[in-house]
Design a protein around this motif. Structure first.
Motif, PDB file in Angstrom:
ATOM      1  N   GLN A 165       0.804  -1.223   0.000  1.00 49.18           N
ATOM      2  CA  GLN A 165       0.000   0.000   0.000  1.00 49.18           C
ATOM      3  C   GLN A 165       0.837   1.273   0.000  1.00 49.18           C
ATOM      4  OE1 GLN A 165      -2.653  -0.796   3.433  1.00 49.18           O
ATOM      5  NE2 GLN A 165      -4.246  -1.121   1.919  1.00 49.18           N
TER       6      GLN A 165
ATOM      7  N   ARG B 252      -9.400 -12.303   3.175  1.00 49.80           N
ATOM      8  CA  ARG B 252     -10.218 -11.812   2.064  1.00 49.80           C
ATOM      9  C   ARG B 252      -9.976 -10.332   1.759  1.00 49.80           C
ATOM     10  NH1 ARG B 252     -14.306 -15.185   0.694  1.00 49.80           N
ATOM     11  NH2 ARG B 252     -15.610 -13.463  -0.052  1.00 49.80           N
ATOM     12  N   MET B 253      -8.932  -9.745   2.354  1.00 49.96           N
ATOM     13  CA  MET B 253      -8.642  -8.329   2.116  1.00 49.96           C
ATOM     14  C   MET B 253      -8.149  -8.091   0.689  1.00 49.96           C
ATOM     15  SD  MET B 253      -6.824  -6.771   5.540  1.00 49.96           S
ATOM     16  CE  MET B 253      -5.360  -7.757   5.312  1.00 49.96           C
ATOM     17  N   GLN B 254      -8.502  -6.945   0.139  1.00 47.74           N
ATOM     18  CA  GLN B 254      -8.047  -6.521  -1.174  1.00 47.74           C
ATOM     19  C   GLN B 254      -6.865  -5.548  -1.026  1.00 47.74           C
ATOM     20  OE1 GLN B 254      -9.323  -7.904  -4.003  1.00 47.74           O
ATOM     21  NE2 GLN B 254     -10.490  -9.147  -2.540  1.00 47.74           N
ATOM     22  N   PRO B 255      -6.075  -5.340  -2.091  1.00 48.97           N
ATOM     23  CA  PRO B 255      -4.884  -4.479  -1.987  1.00 48.97           C
ATOM     24  C   PRO B 255      -5.184  -3.068  -1.503  1.00 48.97           C
ATOM     25  CG  PRO B 255      -4.889  -5.690  -4.058  1.00 48.97           C
ATOM     26  CD  PRO B 255      -6.199  -5.962  -3.411  1.00 48.97           C
ATOM     27  N   HIS B 256      -6.323  -2.509  -1.911  1.00 47.06           N
ATOM     28  CA  HIS B 256      -6.611  -1.118  -1.567  1.00 47.06           C
ATOM     29  C   HIS B 256      -7.592  -1.016  -0.393  1.00 47.06           C
ATOM     30  CE1 HIS B 256      -4.443   0.127  -5.117  1.00 47.06           C
ATOM     31  NE2 HIS B 256      -5.172  -0.686  -5.857  1.00 47.06           N
ATOM     32  N   VAL B 257      -7.553  -1.995   0.503  1.00 41.01           N
ATOM     33  CA  VAL B 257      -8.427  -1.956   1.673  1.00 41.01           C
ATOM     34  C   VAL B 257      -8.151  -0.681   2.475  1.00 41.01           C
ATOM     35  CG1 VAL B 257      -6.798  -3.278   3.089  1.00 41.01           C
ATOM     36  CG2 VAL B 257      -9.215  -3.249   3.695  1.00 41.01           C
TER      37      VAL B 257
ATOM     38  N   ASP C  35       0.500  -0.542  -9.558  1.00 42.21           N
ATOM     39  CA  ASP C  35      -0.658  -1.273  -9.040  1.00 42.21           C
ATOM     40  C   ASP C  35      -0.583  -2.782  -9.242  1.00 42.21           C
ATOM     41  OD1 ASP C  35      -1.862   0.872  -7.887  1.00 42.21           O
ATOM     42  OD2 ASP C  35      -3.251   1.279  -9.547  1.00 42.21           O
TER      43      ASP C  35
ATOM     44  N   VAL D 179      -0.939  -5.530  -6.201  1.00 37.96           N
ATOM     45  CA  VAL D 179      -1.922  -6.624  -6.202  1.00 37.96           C
ATOM     46  C   VAL D 179      -1.226  -7.949  -5.932  1.00 37.96           C
ATOM     47  CG1 VAL D 179      -3.541  -7.914  -7.628  1.00 37.96           C
ATOM     48  CG2 VAL D 179      -3.543  -5.413  -7.699  1.00 37.96           C
TER      49      VAL D 179
ATOM     50  N   ALA E 138      -0.229  -8.048  -2.205  1.00 38.66           N
ATOM     51  CA  ALA E 138      -1.414  -8.216  -1.352  1.00 38.66           C
ATOM     52  C   ALA E 138      -1.963  -9.635  -1.443  1.00 38.66           C
ATOM     53  CB  ALA E 138      -2.484  -7.210  -1.750  1.00 38.66           C
ATOM     54  N   SER E 139      -2.029 -10.183  -2.645  1.00 38.62           N
ATOM     55  CA  SER E 139      -2.582 -11.531  -2.795  1.00 38.62           C
ATOM     56  C   SER E 139      -1.688 -12.572  -2.127  1.00 38.62           C
ATOM     57  CB  SER E 139      -2.773 -11.866  -4.279  1.00 38.62           C
ATOM     58  OG  SER E 139      -1.523 -11.937  -4.950  1.00 38.62           O
TER      59      SER E 139
ATOM     60  N   THR F 148      -2.250 -12.245   1.731  1.00 37.82           N
ATOM     61  CA  THR F 148      -3.554 -12.776   2.147  1.00 37.82           C
ATOM     62  C   THR F 148      -3.624 -14.289   1.955  1.00 37.82           C
ATOM     63  OG1 THR F 148      -4.448 -12.171  -0.041  1.00 37.82           O
ATOM     64  CG2 THR F 148      -4.830 -10.646   1.781  1.00 37.82           C
TER      65      THR F 148
END
Length: 535
Positions: free
Chosen positions: A314, A369-374, A480, A484, A487-488, A491
């Protein structure tokens, strides 16, 4: 049970809480400072060892400190532990200040060695703190004080990354023409607080009686070292420094297996073993330690990898990523304090442990289940929920175990409980770290090839992040698609940790609910098995 005045109890608790805070804080405070440390000390390849060396030294010494406390008393063990911890803190802050040193080499190797010295002392602080609670209070009264220590652990887990980030970003000062880098205050912070605790322990703490007789099982202690260290090294090296099938990793696993078999043989034959194997016949001891092992695997993995998610995924600064973990602290402090008081009031521990471990499972599902731009709010309430689950677990597993054994085994079972939890934490970081690194490196390689870029991997991103934070003072702004990917991968680690949280749930369900003794009630008989557990 030895009797104490209220004043003795209060002063002893205050000193022990400071000690406990320092030990817990040091497990997390370094995480947000690491990008700048590796940039200044030029040790990217040794990144993981700064944390691993501390955990290794702390973990393998826990059973030994517990046995020493049973034989010689808690006070001398605690004093030695504080002195080792402070010496390691001071030396860690000086790492690299004087260039390469004989035998130790460069600053990063110095930091790793000095962190190991810190860990030797840290192992004594943790296990002795919980044993002292057991010396001062009967099981029924330990709930509220155990909850208090759980709250302290929650505070340290959350403010550790925050303090580490703040000192790293804003702590650099010039003293008599000499520049002291901000990250060094992460270690120097321990000195004034530790000296206050040391003074209180030496001058005010009563000499707690020790009921156990006998001598140290040096062969058993050596075999603990010879089994634990190879296991943790194999898990750290496997899939990263060496392939899992390499002679180095297989050799370490072989040493672990052989040493473990020899340990079991020796402990069954010696008159005064360092760990009485009959304790594993006690279902509370067996299942509470199993549950603690798996819950610790999950917890420290989340704490270790969240900064990676926030700083690289982030683009946040170290201080901001530390602030983002505050909801975790609030949840842990509230749940630990509340569950401790409820245990003291009701005399039951199992319902509150079950609520905690089920809440931890739900929170882990939501983190996975969080997304990159949480956003900060969405991340915050997930962490708060995790804190609510973790709060009861920090102390109640240990209280359940202490309640199931006689007073002369308190040090051994307390250290065993802490040993399994720390082994779980170290194994979790090693195993999930390997999964994260392999997953992320493979995705970055595919991305680099598809876009005609130079080879990318986790090490390269950490190096870029360290340079950005140390020179520009800002977070790392990555494209971006890479965010992603990061982040993936993080998670996915949280998703894998659901397996170990699920095992912790099963083990917790197996823990018997024994009556908790109050003042004046008799102790369990002098074996590893309480009378109630036999019934």
């Amino acid at each position: 049970m030895q009797t104490f005045t209220d004043a003795e109890r209060k002063v002893t608790l205050a000193g022990v809480m400071i000690v406990f805070l320092l030990s817990a804080l040091d497990q997390t405070i370094v995480s947000t400072a690491m990008p700048v440390i590796i940039s200044q000390l030029h040790g990217l390849g040794l990144y993981a060892w700064v944390t691993t060396s501390y955990l290794l030294a702390s973990t393998v010494m826990v059973p030994i400190w517990g046995k020493l406390g049973d034989i010689y008393g808690r006070k001398p063990v605690l004093i030695v532990g504080i002195m080792l911890f402070l010496a390691g803190s001071w030396l860690s802050g000086l790492s690299g200040e004087f260039g390469d040193l004989p035998l130790l080499g460069g600053g990063m190797v110095q930091l790793i060695v000095f962190r190991a010295i810190q860990g030797l002392g840290g192992g004594a602080l943790f296990t002795t703190a919980f044993a002292i609670i057991a010396d001062l209070f009967p099981p029924r009264e330990r709930g509220k004080f155990g909850g208090l220590f759980g709250a302290v652990f929650g505070i340290s887990s959350a403010i550790g990354p925050l303090l580490g980030g703040y000192f790293t970003d804003h702590g650099t000062v010039t003293i008599l023409g000499h520049v002291v880098a901000g990250w060094r205050w992460v270690f120097y912070l321990n000195l004034p607080l530790g000296l206050v605790a040391l003074f209180m322990v030496i001058s005010k703490m009563p000499r707690l009686s020790h009921a156990a007789k006998g001598k140290i099982d040096f062969l058993g202690a050596g075999l603990i070292l010879c089994s634990s260290i190879p296991l943790l090294l194999a898990l750290s090296f496997g899939g990263q420094s060496y392939a899992w099938s390499s002679p180095q990793v297989l050799g370490l696993f072989g040493m672990f297996a052989i040493s473990t078999v020899l340990f079991v043989i020796v402990e069954n034959r010696v008159q005064d073993p360092i760990l009485h194997l009959e304790l594993f016949k006690n279902p509370v001891f067996l299942w509470a330690n199993t549950a603690g092992f798996f819950s610790s695997m999950s917890f420290l993995s989340v704490v270790a990898f969240l900064p990676l998610f926030m700083q690289l995924g982030q683009g946040l600064k170290a201080t901001t990523s530390g602030l983002s973990t505050l909801p975790l602290m609030v949840g842990m402090v509230f749940a630990a304090a509340l569950s401790g008081r409820l245990v003291t009031r009701t005399g039951r521990y199992k319902p509150f442990i079950l609520v905690g471990v089920f809440t931890l499972f739900i929170a882990t599902v939501l983190l996975s289940r969080m997304q990159p731009h949480v956003g900060r709010f969405d991340l915050g309430w997930r962490l708060a929920l995790m804190g609510l689950g973790l709060g009861p677990l920090q102390s109640l597993y240990g209280i359940a175990v202490q309640n199931a054994v006689p007073a002369n085994r308190i040090g051994v079972v307390t250290s065993a409980n802490q040993f399994f939890r720390q082994i779980g934490s170290t194994v979790g970081v090693a195993v999930f770290g390997t999964l994260l690194t392999n997953d992320l490196n493979s995705k970055l390689e595919v991305y680099a090839q598809a876009n005609g870029l130079p080879p990318l991997n986790l090490s390269a991103l950490r190096d870029l992040s360290a340079q950005a934070q140390s020179h520009a003072g800002s977070g790392m702004n990555l494209p971006d698609p890479i965010r992603v990917i990061i982040a993936s991968s993080v998670t996915h680690v949280f998703l894998f940790s659901l397996i170990v949280v699920g095992l912790s749930v099963i083990a917790t369900l197996m823990i018997p609910q024994l009556p908790m003794r109050a003042r004046g009630e008799s102790q369990p008989q002098q074996t590893g098995i309480s009378p109630e557990a036999k019934a």
